[in-house]
Design a protein around this motif. Structure first.
Motif, PDB file in Angstrom:
ATOM      1  N   ALA A  72      45.078  22.383  46.703  1.00  0.00           N
ATOM      2  CA  ALA A  72      45.769  22.038  45.461  1.00  0.00           C
ATOM      3  C   ALA A  72      45.319  22.890  44.283  1.00  0.00           C
ATOM      4  CB  ALA A  72      45.556  20.562  45.151  1.00  0.00           C
ATOM      5  N   GLN A  73      44.072  23.372  44.313  1.00  0.00           N
ATOM      6  CA  GLN A  73      43.521  24.056  43.157  1.00  0.00           C
ATOM      7  C   GLN A  73      43.384  25.568  43.334  1.00  0.00           C
ATOM      8  OE1 GLN A  73      44.068  21.375  41.143  1.00  0.00           O
ATOM      9  NE2 GLN A  73      42.313  22.146  40.023  1.00  0.00           N
ATOM     10  N   ALA A  74      43.993  26.119  44.368  1.00  0.00           N
ATOM     11  CA  ALA A  74      43.820  27.545  44.659  1.00  0.00           C
ATOM     12  C   ALA A  74      44.213  28.415  43.468  1.00  0.00           C
ATOM     13  CB  ALA A  74      44.635  27.928  45.892  1.00  0.00           C
ATOM     14  N   VAL A  75      45.364  28.153  42.892  1.00  0.00           N
ATOM     15  CA  VAL A  75      45.842  28.961  41.762  1.00  0.00           C
ATOM     16  C   VAL A  75      44.999  28.704  40.525  1.00  0.00           C
ATOM     17  CG1 VAL A  75      47.778  29.369  40.209  1.00  0.00           C
ATOM     18  CG2 VAL A  75      48.189  29.112  42.664  1.00  0.00           C
ATOM     19  N   GLU A  76      44.672  27.431  40.287  1.00  0.00           N
ATOM     20  CA  GLU A  76      43.933  27.091  39.072  1.00  0.00           C
ATOM     21  C   GLU A  76      42.528  27.699  39.073  1.00  0.00           C
ATOM     22  OE1 GLU A  76      43.013  23.210  36.251  1.00  0.00           O
ATOM     23  OE2 GLU A  76      44.347  23.038  37.976  1.00  0.00           O
ATOM     24  N   VAL A  77      41.859  27.683  40.227  1.00  0.00           N
ATOM     25  CA  VAL A  77      40.514  28.264  40.291  1.00  0.00           C
ATOM     26  C   VAL A  77      40.576  29.766  40.054  1.00  0.00           C
ATOM     27  CG1 VAL A  77      38.562  28.748  41.810  1.00  0.00           C
ATOM     28  CG2 VAL A  77      39.545  26.450  41.742  1.00  0.00           C
ATOM     29  N   MET A  78      41.547  30.434  40.682  1.00  0.00           N
ATOM     30  CA  MET A  78      41.675  31.880  40.470  1.00  0.00           C
ATOM     31  C   MET A  78      41.939  32.181  38.999  1.00  0.00           C
ATOM     32  SD  MET A  78      41.540  34.803  41.952  1.00  0.00           S
ATOM     33  CE  MET A  78      41.847  36.462  41.345  1.00  0.00           C
ATOM     34  N   SER A  79      42.807  31.415  38.383  1.00  0.00           N
ATOM     35  CA  SER A  79      43.111  31.600  36.964  1.00  0.00           C
ATOM     36  C   SER A  79      41.880  31.352  36.101  1.00  0.00           C
ATOM     37  CB  SER A  79      44.246  30.662  36.556  1.00  0.00           C
ATOM     38  OG  SER A  79      44.525  30.764  35.172  1.00  0.00           O
ATOM     39  N   HIS A  80      41.099  30.345  36.467  1.00  0.00           N
ATOM     40  CA  HIS A  80      39.871  30.002  35.737  1.00  0.00           C
ATOM     41  C   HIS A  80      38.882  31.164  35.778  1.00  0.00           C
ATOM     42  CE1 HIS A  80      36.687  27.443  34.193  1.00  0.00           C
ATOM     43  NE2 HIS A  80      35.961  27.603  35.283  1.00  0.00           N
ATOM     44  N   LEU A  81      38.695  31.741  36.954  1.00  0.00           N
ATOM     45  CA  LEU A  81      37.758  32.859  37.089  1.00  0.00           C
ATOM     46  C   LEU A  81      38.257  34.086  36.317  1.00  0.00           C
ATOM     47  CD1 LEU A  81      36.854  32.649  40.891  1.00  0.00           C
ATOM     48  CD2 LEU A  81      35.532  31.795  38.956  1.00  0.00           C
ATOM     49  N   GLU A  82      39.535  34.369  36.420  1.00  0.00           N
ATOM     50  CA  GLU A  82      40.075  35.526  35.701  1.00  0.00           C
ATOM     51  C   GLU A  82      39.946  35.357  34.191  1.00  0.00           C
ATOM     52  OE1 GLU A  82      44.054  35.746  37.327  1.00  0.00           O
ATOM     53  OE2 GLU A  82      43.491  37.519  38.501  1.00  0.00           O
ATOM     54  N   PHE A  83      40.216  34.145  33.702  1.00  0.00           N
ATOM     55  CA  PHE A  83      40.102  33.885  32.262  1.00  0.00           C
ATOM     56  C   PHE A  83      38.676  34.131  31.778  1.00  0.00           C
ATOM     57  CE2 PHE A  83      38.957  30.941  28.850  1.00  0.00           C
ATOM     58  CZ  PHE A  83      39.872  31.300  27.870  1.00  0.00           C
ATOM     59  N   LEU A  84      37.705  33.608  32.526  1.00  0.00           N
ATOM     60  CA  LEU A  84      36.304  33.770  32.115  1.00  0.00           C
ATOM     61  C   LEU A  84      35.883  35.236  32.151  1.00  0.00           C
ATOM     62  CD1 LEU A  84      34.778  30.682  33.952  1.00  0.00           C
ATOM     63  CD2 LEU A  84      35.072  30.952  31.484  1.00  0.00           C
ATOM     64  N   LEU A  85      36.296  35.952  33.192  1.00  0.00           N
ATOM     65  CA  LEU A  85      35.906  37.356  33.316  1.00  0.00           C
ATOM     66  C   LEU A  85      36.567  38.237  32.263  1.00  0.00           C
ATOM     67  CD1 LEU A  85      35.991  37.702  37.214  1.00  0.00           C
ATOM     68  CD2 LEU A  85      33.959  37.840  35.764  1.00  0.00           C
ATOM     69  N   GLN A  86      37.759  37.865  31.834  1.00  0.00           N
ATOM     70  CA  GLN A  86      38.494  38.707  30.897  1.00  0.00           C
ATOM     71  C   GLN A  86      38.261  38.335  29.429  1.00  0.00           C
ATOM     72  OE1 GLN A  86      42.653  38.986  31.978  1.00  0.00           O
ATOM     73  NE2 GLN A  86      42.159  39.132  34.153  1.00  0.00           N
ATOM     74  N   THR A  87      37.707  37.137  29.185  1.00  0.00           N
ATOM     75  CA  THR A  87      37.544  36.709  27.787  1.00  0.00           C
ATOM     76  C   THR A  87      36.106  36.344  27.432  1.00  0.00           C
ATOM     77  OG1 THR A  87      38.072  34.383  28.306  1.00  0.00           O
ATOM     78  CG2 THR A  87      39.911  35.841  27.733  1.00  0.00           C
ATOM     79  N   ALA A  88      35.474  35.521  28.239  1.00  0.00           N
ATOM     80  CA  ALA A  88      34.151  35.007  27.881  1.00  0.00           C
ATOM     81  C   ALA A  88      33.013  35.895  28.375  1.00  0.00           C
ATOM     82  CB  ALA A  88      33.976  33.597  28.442  1.00  0.00           C
ATOM     83  N   TRP A  89      33.163  36.447  29.574  1.00  0.00           N
ATOM     84  CA  TRP A  89      32.054  37.180  30.197  1.00  0.00           C
ATOM     85  C   TRP A  89      32.515  38.588  30.577  1.00  0.00           C
ATOM     86  CZ3 TRP A  89      31.677  32.440  33.858  1.00  0.00           C
ATOM     87  CH2 TRP A  89      31.145  31.345  33.151  1.00  0.00           C
ATOM     88  N   THR A  90      32.966  39.336  29.604  1.00  0.00           N
ATOM     89  CA  THR A  90      33.480  40.684  29.868  1.00  0.00           C
ATOM     90  C   THR A  90      32.387  41.653  30.297  1.00  0.00           C
ATOM     91  OG1 THR A  90      33.248  41.208  27.517  1.00  0.00           O
ATOM     92  CG2 THR A  90      35.386  40.378  28.251  1.00  0.00           C
ATOM     93  N   ASP A  91      31.119  41.250  30.120  1.00  0.00           N
ATOM     94  CA  ASP A  91      30.010  42.113  30.514  1.00  0.00           C
ATOM     95  C   ASP A  91      29.727  42.049  32.016  1.00  0.00           C
ATOM     96  OD1 ASP A  91      29.276  39.397  29.880  1.00  0.00           O
ATOM     97  OD2 ASP A  91      27.177  39.973  30.213  1.00  0.00           O
ATOM     98  N   LEU A  92      30.285  41.055  32.718  1.00  0.00           N
ATOM     99  CA  LEU A  92      30.020  40.923  34.151  1.00  0.00           C
ATOM    100  C   LEU A  92      30.883  41.893  34.941  1.00  0.00           C
ATOM    101  CD1 LEU A  92      29.721  37.056  34.709  1.00  0.00           C
ATOM    102  CD2 LEU A  92      27.918  38.730  34.230  1.00  0.00           C
ATOM    103  N   ASP A  93      30.249  42.604  35.861  1.00  0.00           N
ATOM    104  CA  ASP A  93      30.946  43.570  36.714  1.00  0.00           C
ATOM    105  C   ASP A  93      31.330  42.859  38.020  1.00  0.00           C
ATOM    106  OD1 ASP A  93      31.926  45.679  38.133  1.00  0.00           O
ATOM    107  OD2 ASP A  93      30.139  46.937  37.975  1.00  0.00           O
ATOM    108  N   VAL A  94      32.511  42.277  38.016  1.00  0.00           N
ATOM    109  CA  VAL A  94      32.997  41.496  39.159  1.00  0.00           C
ATOM    110  C   VAL A  94      34.476  41.791  39.360  1.00  0.00           C
ATOM    111  CG1 VAL A  94      33.428  39.185  40.090  1.00  0.00           C
ATOM    112  CG2 VAL A  94      31.349  39.624  38.761  1.00  0.00           C
TER     113      VAL A  94
END
Length: 338
Positions: free
Chosen positions: A70-92
């Motif tokens: 049920a949460q496959a899309v939401e988890v992927m979106s959550h990770l992308e949001f964090l990597l692109q906005t909050a934690w742009t310094d992480l190389d992932v």
């Protein structure tokens, strides 16, 4: 054998993957060794549970994360949001591979024998692949990810392979393990097994209203690192001793059944209003020979042994039940550690 292809699957690569996982999961992942998998829970910002799943580490900088269907899309979106906005310094680099991989679970006391018959030449012994271990192998030119983990409470393995090879592998395992009595089982059977083990599931117990502590998983949370939702998890209202939490329920009236969504009242309560909690999941347990359920009840396991009334106003039903541990079978986990 059960089809688990619908689970969300995310490939994570890069030098900072372990740091990312440490931040989004309540428990530690930086310490996860290569060749091991770990169950994790991630929270929303408000400290309610977003999702749970298992992540395997196949190399120092390469992980394979699974989510609930049920949460496959939401988890992927959550990770992308964090990597692109909050934690742009992480190389992932995070890549959804849900559609690229078929998945199946081979479970039961003879599941190791089944894999040995279907995939000869590979070592699936407890020494080579212990509980929560993972490995990558190749069989007849097809790459396979093999994780030894269990949602059913039995000795079990999850296999992930390219989607176009999934049917062939499924049929191979059924043919090779036929002498062992292997047979497919579906979602309803899996749901029954997971309720017997007290395992929470997306859409039932994981409905964006419940916290880690509500679900009896508070001990998983690390006290040594930050993670999403940590600060708000400490709110007094979320730590109140009378907040609802996970319990087991067993029906006390032969011939009657419990129903998901039924409102829970103490035996001395007037049957009116929102009650003290509700039933989340119900099954007939073949092994126990009775109807059992999981639910959320104010004060939780402090009320073990007490009788409650399960009211279902839509059918004007009231059924008596007893609060018990949510782990109905094999509380020490002997089966899955076989």
């Amino acid at each position: 054998i059960s089809d688990v292809s619908s689970l969300g699957k995310i490939e994570l690569q890069g030098p900072d993957v372990a740091e990312l996982l440490d931040r989004v999961y309540v428990n530690a992942f930086a310490s996860l060794p290569v060749g091991k998998a770990r169950y994790g829970v991630m929270l929303n910002d408000d400290a309610t549970v977003l999702d749970d799943g298992t992540t395997a580490r196949f190399a120092p900088t390469r992980f394979f994360l699974t989510t609930t269907t049920a949460q496959a899309v939401e988890v992927m979106s959550h990770l992308e949001f964090l990597l692109q906005t909050a934690w742009t310094d992480l190389d992932v680099q995070a890549t959804s591979v849900t559609d690229q991989f078929a998945g199946m679970s081979v479970a039961g006391p003879r599941s190791r024998e089944a894999l040995e018959l279907a995939l000869p030449g590979h070592d699936f012994s407890a020494a080579a692949l212990p509980h929560m271990g993972c490995m990558e192998i190749e069989h007849e030119g097809v790459p396979l990810k093999v994780l030894r983990l269990s949602f059913s409470g039995e000795l079990a393995y999850e296999l992930y392979e390219p989607a176009d090879s999934g049917t062939a592998l499924w049929e191979r395992i059924l043919r090779a393990a036929a002498p062992l009595g292997i047979r497919p089982y579906g979602l309803e059977a899996l749901a029954s097994l997971r309720i017997e083990k007290g395992h929470v599931a997306g859409g039932m117990e994981l409905d964006h209203r419940n916290t880690l502590d509500d679900l009896g998983l508070g001990r998983m949370a690390s006290t040594r690192k930050p993670y999403v939702g940590r600060e708000l998890r400490a709110r007094p209202g979320l730590q109140h001793p009378q907040r609802w939490s996970l319990v087991g329920l067993e029906c006390l009236e032969p011939g009657k059944t419990l129903r998901g969504g039924a409102i829970l009242f103490a035996a001395t309560d007037a049957i009116a209003g929102h009650g003290r909690g509700h039933i989340t999941s119900v099954t007939w347990s073949v092994e126990l020979g009775k109807t059992i359920a999981l639910g959320l009840y104010q004060g939780g396991l402090a009320h073990v042994g007490e009788e409650v009334i399960c009211a279902y106003p839509l059918r004007n039903e009231q059924v008596r039940a007893r609060i018990v541990s949510p782990v109905f079978l094999d509380p020490t986990g002997e089966r899955m550690h076989a």
